[in-house]
Write a protein that holds these residues in place. Sequence first.
Motif, PDB file in Angstrom:
ATOM      1  N   GLU A 116       0.812  -1.218   0.000  1.00 38.45           N
ATOM      2  CA  GLU A 116       0.000   0.000   0.000  1.00 38.45           C
ATOM      3  C   GLU A 116       0.840   1.260   0.000  1.00 38.45           C
ATOM      4  O   GLU A 116       0.312   2.368  -0.085  1.00 38.45           O
ATOM      5  CB  GLU A 116      -0.924   0.008   1.221  1.00 38.45           C
ATOM      6  CG  GLU A 116      -2.011  -1.060   1.197  1.00 38.45           C
ATOM      7  CD  GLU A 116      -1.464  -2.420   1.580  1.00 38.45           C
ATOM      8  OE1 GLU A 116      -0.365  -2.471   2.195  1.00 38.45           O
ATOM      9  OE2 GLU A 116      -2.115  -3.427   1.252  1.00 38.45           O
ATOM     10  N   GLY A 117       2.159   1.113   0.093  1.00 40.55           N
ATOM     11  CA  GLY A 117       3.036   2.271   0.093  1.00 40.55           C
ATOM     12  C   GLY A 117       3.436   2.748   1.466  1.00 40.55           C
ATOM     13  O   GLY A 117       4.185   3.709   1.592  1.00 40.55           O
ATOM     14  N   THR A 118       2.967   2.093   2.537  1.00 40.89           N
ATOM     15  CA  THR A 118       3.326   2.511   3.888  1.00 40.89           C
ATOM     16  C   THR A 118       4.760   2.106   4.196  1.00 40.89           C
ATOM     17  O   THR A 118       5.159   0.959   3.939  1.00 40.89           O
ATOM     18  CB  THR A 118       2.386   1.862   4.915  1.00 40.89           C
ATOM     19  OG1 THR A 118       1.046   2.242   4.614  1.00 40.89           O
ATOM     20  CG2 THR A 118       2.730   2.293   6.323  1.00 40.89           C
ATOM     21  N   LEU A 119       5.558   3.016   4.740  1.00 37.42           N
ATOM     22  CA  LEU A 119       6.952   2.723   5.040  1.00 37.42           C
ATOM     23  C   LEU A 119       7.064   1.738   6.197  1.00 37.42           C
ATOM     24  O   LEU A 119       6.366   1.864   7.213  1.00 37.42           O
ATOM     25  CB  LEU A 119       7.697   4.009   5.404  1.00 37.42           C
ATOM     26  CG  LEU A 119       8.075   4.944   4.245  1.00 37.42           C
ATOM     27  CD1 LEU A 119       8.815   6.168   4.780  1.00 37.42           C
ATOM     28  CD2 LEU A 119       8.947   4.225   3.234  1.00 37.42           C
ATOM     29  N   ASP A 141       6.382   9.513   6.645  1.00 37.53           N
ATOM     30  CA  ASP A 141       5.447   8.706   5.862  1.00 37.53           C
ATOM     31  C   ASP A 141       4.086   9.402   5.837  1.00 37.53           C
ATOM     32  O   ASP A 141       3.338   9.388   6.819  1.00 37.53           O
ATOM     33  CB  ASP A 141       5.329   7.312   6.480  1.00 37.53           C
ATOM     34  CG  ASP A 141       4.402   6.406   5.668  1.00 37.53           C
ATOM     35  OD1 ASP A 141       3.898   6.861   4.627  1.00 37.53           O
ATOM     36  OD2 ASP A 141       4.185   5.255   6.090  1.00 37.53           O
ATOM     37  N   ALA A 142       3.747  10.024   4.697  1.00 34.24           N
ATOM     38  CA  ALA A 142       2.460  10.715   4.531  1.00 34.24           C
ATOM     39  C   ALA A 142       1.559   9.967   3.562  1.00 34.24           C
ATOM     40  O   ALA A 142       0.629  10.550   2.993  1.00 34.24           O
ATOM     41  CB  ALA A 142       2.696  12.146   4.033  1.00 34.24           C
ATOM     42  N   SER A 143       1.799   8.655   3.389  1.00 35.22           N
ATOM     43  CA  SER A 143       1.065   7.890   2.379  1.00 35.22           C
ATOM     44  C   SER A 143      -0.420   7.779   2.691  1.00 35.22           C
ATOM     45  O   SER A 143      -1.233   7.543   1.798  1.00 35.22           O
ATOM     46  CB  SER A 143       1.680   6.493   2.227  1.00 35.22           C
ATOM     47  OG  SER A 143       1.667   5.804   3.472  1.00 35.22           O
ATOM     48  N   SER A 171       8.190  13.191  -2.449  1.00 31.91           N
ATOM     49  CA  SER A 171       8.238  12.101  -3.427  1.00 31.91           C
ATOM     50  C   SER A 171       6.973  11.262  -3.315  1.00 31.91           C
ATOM     51  O   SER A 171       6.350  11.196  -2.250  1.00 31.91           O
ATOM     52  CB  SER A 171       9.476  11.221  -3.191  1.00 31.91           C
ATOM     53  OG  SER A 171       9.469  10.097  -4.060  1.00 31.91           O
ATOM     54  N   ASP A 172       6.639  10.605  -4.420  1.00 34.36           N
ATOM     55  CA  ASP A 172       5.528   9.654  -4.416  1.00 34.36           C
ATOM     56  C   ASP A 172       6.011   8.214  -4.561  1.00 34.36           C
ATOM     57  O   ASP A 172       5.233   7.274  -4.365  1.00 34.36           O
ATOM     58  CB  ASP A 172       4.551   9.973  -5.556  1.00 34.36           C
ATOM     59  CG  ASP A 172       3.711  11.207  -5.267  1.00 34.36           C
ATOM     60  OD1 ASP A 172       3.486  11.509  -4.078  1.00 34.36           O
ATOM     61  OD2 ASP A 172       3.295  11.889  -6.221  1.00 34.36           O
ATOM     62  N   ASP A 173       7.296   8.038  -4.941  1.00 33.77           N
ATOM     63  CA  ASP A 173       7.799   6.683  -5.187  1.00 33.77           C
ATOM     64  C   ASP A 173       9.106   6.374  -4.461  1.00 33.77           C
ATOM     65  O   ASP A 173       9.689   5.312  -4.667  1.00 33.77           O
ATOM     66  CB  ASP A 173       7.985   6.462  -6.686  1.00 33.77           C
ATOM     67  CG  ASP A 173       8.950   7.469  -7.311  1.00 33.77           C
ATOM     68  OD1 ASP A 173       9.559   8.268  -6.561  1.00 33.77           O
ATOM     69  OD2 ASP A 173       9.065   7.466  -8.546  1.00 33.77           O
ATOM     70  N   LEU A 174       9.605   7.307  -3.634  1.00 37.08           N
ATOM     71  CA  LEU A 174      10.856   7.136  -2.895  1.00 37.08           C
ATOM     72  C   LEU A 174      12.077   7.071  -3.800  1.00 37.08           C
ATOM     73  O   LEU A 174      13.186   6.791  -3.333  1.00 37.08           O
ATOM     74  CB  LEU A 174      10.799   5.874  -2.008  1.00 37.08           C
ATOM     75  CG  LEU A 174       9.772   5.926  -0.872  1.00 37.08           C
ATOM     76  CD1 LEU A 174       9.617   4.535  -0.253  1.00 37.08           C
ATOM     77  CD2 LEU A 174      10.185   6.930   0.190  1.00 37.08           C
ATOM     78  N   GLN A 175      11.902   7.341  -5.089  1.00 33.72           N
ATOM     79  CA  GLN A 175      13.009   7.339  -6.033  1.00 33.72           C
ATOM     80  C   GLN A 175      13.291   8.736  -6.591  1.00 33.72           C
ATOM     81  O   GLN A 175      14.436   9.134  -6.742  1.00 33.72           O
ATOM     82  CB  GLN A 175      12.706   6.375  -7.198  1.00 33.72           C
ATOM     83  CG  GLN A 175      12.473   4.931  -6.777  1.00 33.72           C
ATOM     84  CD  GLN A 175      13.702   4.315  -6.151  1.00 33.72           C
ATOM     85  OE1 GLN A 175      14.831   4.556  -6.584  1.00 33.72           O
ATOM     86  NE2 GLN A 175      13.497   3.499  -5.113  1.00 33.72           N
ATOM     87  N   HIS A 176      12.234   9.444  -6.912  1.00 27.48           N
ATOM     88  CA  HIS A 176      12.362  10.775  -7.496  1.00 27.48           C
ATOM     89  C   HIS A 176      11.860  11.806  -6.488  1.00 27.48           C
ATOM     90  O   HIS A 176      10.724  11.712  -6.015  1.00 27.48           O
ATOM     91  CB  HIS A 176      11.563  10.875  -8.801  1.00 27.48           C
ATOM     92  CG  HIS A 176      11.921   9.832  -9.807  1.00 27.48           C
ATOM     93  ND1 HIS A 176      11.307   8.579  -9.834  1.00 27.48           N
ATOM     94  CD2 HIS A 176      12.840   9.821 -10.806  1.00 27.48           C
ATOM     95  CE1 HIS A 176      11.830   7.867 -10.812  1.00 27.48           C
ATOM     96  NE2 HIS A 176      12.765   8.593 -11.426  1.00 27.48           N
ATOM     97  N   PRO A 206       0.036  17.654  -2.860  1.00 25.39           N
ATOM     98  CA  PRO A 206       0.016  16.320  -2.251  1.00 25.39           C
ATOM     99  C   PRO A 206       1.360  15.611  -2.431  1.00 25.39           C
ATOM    100  O   PRO A 206       2.091  15.868  -3.385  1.00 25.39           O
ATOM    101  CB  PRO A 206      -1.099  15.606  -3.029  1.00 25.39           C
ATOM    102  CG  PRO A 206      -1.136  16.302  -4.359  1.00 25.39           C
ATOM    103  CD  PRO A 206      -0.755  17.736  -4.096  1.00 25.39           C
ATOM    104  N   ALA A 207       1.696  14.739  -1.496  1.00 30.04           N
ATOM    105  CA  ALA A 207       2.913  13.926  -1.580  1.00 30.04           C
ATOM    106  C   ALA A 207       2.765  12.746  -0.627  1.00 30.04           C
ATOM    107  O   ALA A 207       2.144  12.868   0.434  1.00 30.04           O
ATOM    108  CB  ALA A 207       4.158  14.742  -1.238  1.00 30.04           C
TER     109      ALA A 207
END
Length: 451
Positions: A116-119, A141-143, A171-176, A206-207
Amino acid sequence: MIGKLSVAVVGLCATWSVWAQETPADFTTQVPLSVSGNGPWYRLELPLAVQLGARQADLSDVRVFNAAGEPQAYALSRQSPQHTENRNVTEVKWFPLYAADTHETLPDVVVKSSAEGTLLEVRPSTAAKPGKQVLRGWVLDASAIKAPLQQLSLDWSHEQEGFQRFSIEASDDLQHWEAWGDGQVARLSFADERVEQHDVSLPGQPARYLRLLWQGQAAPLLTSAKLTSATRSSLPMPLVWSQPLAGSRLKAGEYSWQLPTGLNVERLRVELKQPNTLAPVTLAGRRDSQQAWQPLSNGVLYRLTQNGQDVVQDELPLPGQTVTELKLQVDERGGGLGVEAPALRVAVRATQLVFLARGEPPFTLALGNASAKAANLPLSTLIPGYNAERFNTLGQAQVAGGVTVTSPAAAAVVDTGPNWKKFGLWAVLLLGVAALGAMAYSLLRKPAAVR
């Protein structure tokens, strides 16, 4: 004969209307405009330097004219008609970022997240060397937050005082990662009082994740991280800033500034020239010199040197009410702001002017008439079927050249001379009345026809 009398009266009324119509010469400031894009409606963001030429705080004396000097229908918009907002404060999880030293640009980390994107975990990509790793920052973590992020609130260990300055990335993907500017929080002790600053403004986007990296120093141990999100039906116009305004010193620790005209000030910035300046202040304002001062804002202004860099807090928020004078009182236990009044910049909400182009260009923006009555229409009247989405599709107008200003001296000379326009209007009316009287007298003297 009755028909002839009616025609004469109508003609006089039409003459009066034409003569009494406003022209660019009735205003002290004229600004040439250029237009581009799809008409016939054009929108112009009024520069603050141009707004200062107005003689009425609500801009009732603003007009737009075409090449023939004919006024154009227009509307003013300082913010979108609807501005409802739902705000939510959410506690978020935070994960430490370690690096070899405080000057390393980006810590090399491995991130683990759920489907789900949660760290779940953020750890160094290589084994940490004892005594070599420094806490460089944090990942938030603001997912779980879907709305635009408006504010970040941090709390940290009470043993760590001073200023905390850091960069903010999203970031939305932890890469960019996208840079969101710098943040600053502080905890200070001063004159047996504690001054704390925990909140940092975010750009309203949003992020899913935020990365905070401390600059040139180790990051503090966080004890709380909260994000305020807001869903708005529309956003207000941005702020526009004035040029520096000179002030005067009233007495020790008290300064005042006279604004060029009444402005709905929403923020101000005080110039702090000297390093290591600390000044608790109270700000007051009023609309004219006959009124009592009304409190507007208070806070602590400072410019301090930390790790070879200036840390500056030189702004105060204001409620946006109309003022022409400002007064700043300084608690001089902090050292004061000096003998000379510091320069001041004020910010007001940007104003959009939308006009319906009629006739031939070039178009001219005119303003500066204390007796002019408001002539602006609501946007929904000016643009039938108007909605907020349509606003951005309108053509654009821009200031196209120098500003022409009628000097007060020249205006005074004109005012003291004969008012030929007024005399002409009276002459036309008197001639019309005389003509009507002559025609009525002729009718009365004319003998009745013999049948």
